[in-house]
Design an enzyme around this catalytic site. Structure first.
Site, short mmCIF file in Angstrom:
data_model
loop_
_atom_site.label_atom_id
_atom_site.label_comp_id
_atom_site.label_asym_id
_atom_site.label_seq_id
_atom_site.Cartn_x
_atom_site.Cartn_y
_atom_site.Cartn_z
CD GLU A 191 9.11 -2.89 3.72
OE1 GLU A 191 9.49 -2.17 4.66
OE2 GLU A 191 7.91 -3.13 3.47
CG ASN A 237 10.05 6.76 1.52
OD1 ASN A 237 9.17 7.29 0.86
ND2 ASN A 237 10.03 6.72 2.85
CB ALA A 260 0.75 -0.18 8.27
CB CYS A 405 -10.83 -21.15 -0.10
SG CYS A 405 -11.77 -21.53 -1.58
#
Length: 555
Positions: A191, A237, A260, A405
């Site tokens: 991240e 990265n 994203a 669920c």
């Protein structure tokens, strides 16, 4: 805008009925700081997926919901309220359409220009349809994907002894580490934003953070040797880390990515930049920034392809990473399989998908009572019961307490009736909102994700989500939505969602019987029509809808 939005709690109505109240509370819940990615800018998740077009529109929606009668329907045009009409008490209280663009004009550049001019809004999937429930919303989908992978690729019922390399700890990717450890595996999640790593640790989705790649690998090796699940966040990265692992000849058992990447403007930080320097680069040189993003994605995907060649089980997790790499010049990107045809299609074919419910009371005990009732009722379904127990133990609620669920055709209706009965008996203190992700069995056309490689080649046929929305509206859903572009970006998907409020009444029971039969039932029909034998077998056994005789005979 620094207004803090939180949904009301408790039994007191702020509107003229529980249908309107649920819409009000779930709209606000989407913008709760515990839930939303950037609530100040109305952004919920998925790049720029918003709950309302502007703050003026948000406040007008709230005002109209408070005045709306229980035989009226409010219309939302891409995050903007445009009017309410007298309809009937059986009609939806809200109809929502987000980001629809005539196909010839459905490109990123045109859409985002229209959005910048205040004419439309990107609703993602559950952001603009007011049924986002935080990271938990994607958690079971990731859990089910990894569970299926373990069975199909390793012949095991868990990922014990295996490790997963992935990236992205944002609103959707943040579910990955917990899904890995729930499957008894070890994960290293890359991240670029340290705040997201810290947030996931606070929320108990991520176990720990490593100070370097070497430390992460050491921690991974120790956990595997000890046979214990562990999720490790690594600041860096993805293009850099994946390539370094490739250069070292280190081959993970499983590799994917959940940045994203579908949003080329803000969803993926290029190599060599942190969040703040990337923002400066983006503002100063938008075209140069895009080129840098494409270069980084291509570099990362080249590493993933190398991992695949050397034995890793790799998959695209529906964020359009392959498409972006292909646009960047890497023609081999689609050698990476998509996760739906590889692992989830079998569930979709039998009407199973991401079903969810939200306690409008705000009381976690309401969710726990429903958990216990489901465990008792479905004692024979080991996989379902295992999930509910794991979720009850490990999931920290964000905003209004909720549960997700994966439930199949027939099960959803049974669960809905069970919840309605609990509300009727006052074992659950307030009405409950039942919904699902748009990422479901019969409600989406997305050739790079949910409908990739359909058996009959119908990947791009978008009649199904429109039929789904229309059917849910006439069946009695409380609100219904149709969106464009969620998950894989503008031009790549059409999808629909619904919410049904159950308040313990006979009317709610009848609506459950219609909506929670029709919604997954259309998914069974969609897959039967495409040639899936599991779907046809459900129909042959006799179900609560009609199917054309010629199909049964000819097929």
């Amino acid at each position: 805008m620094n207004e803090v939005i939180r949904a009301p709690r408790g039994p007191q109505l702020n509107t003229r009925g529980w249908g309107q109240e649920a819409a009000l509370r779930l709209l606000m819940n989407n913008l709760d700081p515990e839930v939303a990615k950037d609530p100040d800018n109305l952004i919920v998740y998925g790049g720029k997926g918003k709950a309302a077009r502007s703050w003026r529109d948000f406040h007008e929606i709230v005002a109209m919901l408070k005045e709306l009668y229980s035989d009226e329907t409010l219309l939302i045009q891409s995050g903007k309220p445009v009017g309410a009409f007298k309809t009937s008490k059986f009609a939806p209280r809200v109809l929502i359409v987000n980001a629809q663009i005539v196909p010839r004009w459905a490109t990123d550049d045109i859409f985002w220009d229209l959005e910048a001019r205040g004419l439309t809004m990107f609703g993602q999937m559950t952001a603009g349809s007011w049924i986002y429930i935080g990271t938990q919303g994607i958690l079971q989908g990731t859990y089910e994907t990894l569970s299926a992978l373990a069975r199909k690729e390793f012949g095991k019922d868990s990922l014990r002894g295996k490790w997963v390399l992935s990236s992205g700890l944002g609103e959707m990717g943040g579910a990955q580490p917990l899904a890995i450890t729930m499957n008894e595996g070890v994960g290293i999640i890359v991240e670029v934003d340290e705040r997201k790593i810290e947030r996931r640790i606070r929320g108990r989705y991520l176990d720990t953070q490593a100070g370097s790649l070497d430390e992460a690998l050491r921690m991974k090796d120790e956990a595997i040797e000890e046979g214990k699940p562990l999720s490790i966040g690594l600041l860096g990265n993805a293009a850099t880390v994946y390539t370094e692992l490739k250069d070292r000849g280190i081959v993970p058992d499983v590799v994917t990515d959940q940045t994203a990447a579908h949003d080329i403007n803000i969803g993926y930080i290029p190599e060599g930049y942190d969040v703040s320097s990337a923002e400066e680069f983006r503002k100063g040189d938008p075209e140069g920034y895009k080129k840098a993003v494409y270069a980084s994605i291509v570099k990362e995907v080249k590493a993933i392809l190398w991992f695949k060649e050397h034995g890793s089980k790799v998959f695209d997790y529906g964020n359009n990473l392959r498409t972006r790499a292909s646009e960047g010049g890497l023609r081999e990107a689609f050698e990476i399989p998509g996760y739906v045809p590889a692992y989830i299609r079998d569930l979709f074919a039998v009407g199973s998908g991401p079903f969810r419910w939200v306690a409008l009371s705000g009381d976690p005990e309401d969710i726990y009572r429903i958990d216990d009732a489901i465990i008792d009722r479905f004692y024979y379904d080991e996989h379902l019961v295992k999930w509910i127990k794991l979720a009850k133990e490990k999931v920290k609620f964000q905003g209004l307490p909720a549960r997700i669920c994966y439930a199949g055709y027939g099960q959803r209706e049974e669960i809905g009736l069970l919840i309605n009965e609990l509300v009727k008996k006052k074992e659950v203190s307030c009405p409950v909102a039942i919904g699902r992700d748009h990422h479901d069995t019969g409600s989406v056309a997305s050739p790079y994700r949910e409908t990739e490689k359909m058996k009959d080649g119908s990947d791009a046929i978008a009649d199904w989500p429109i039929l789904n929305a229309l059917l849910n509206a006439v069946s009695g859903a409380t609100w219904v939505s149709v969106h464009h572009g969620g998950g894989t970006g503008i031009g790549n998907a059409i999808h629909a969602g619904f919410v049904l409020v159950v308040d313990g009444t006979q009317d709610a029971e009848e609506r459950v019987k219609r909506v929670l039969n029709a919604d997954p039932g259309l998914g069974v029909i969609r897959h039967a029509d495409a040639g899936y034998e599991a779907s046809r077998e459900i129909i042959r056994r006799g179900v609560k809808f009609k199917y054309p005789v010629y199909d049964r005979e000819e097929r």
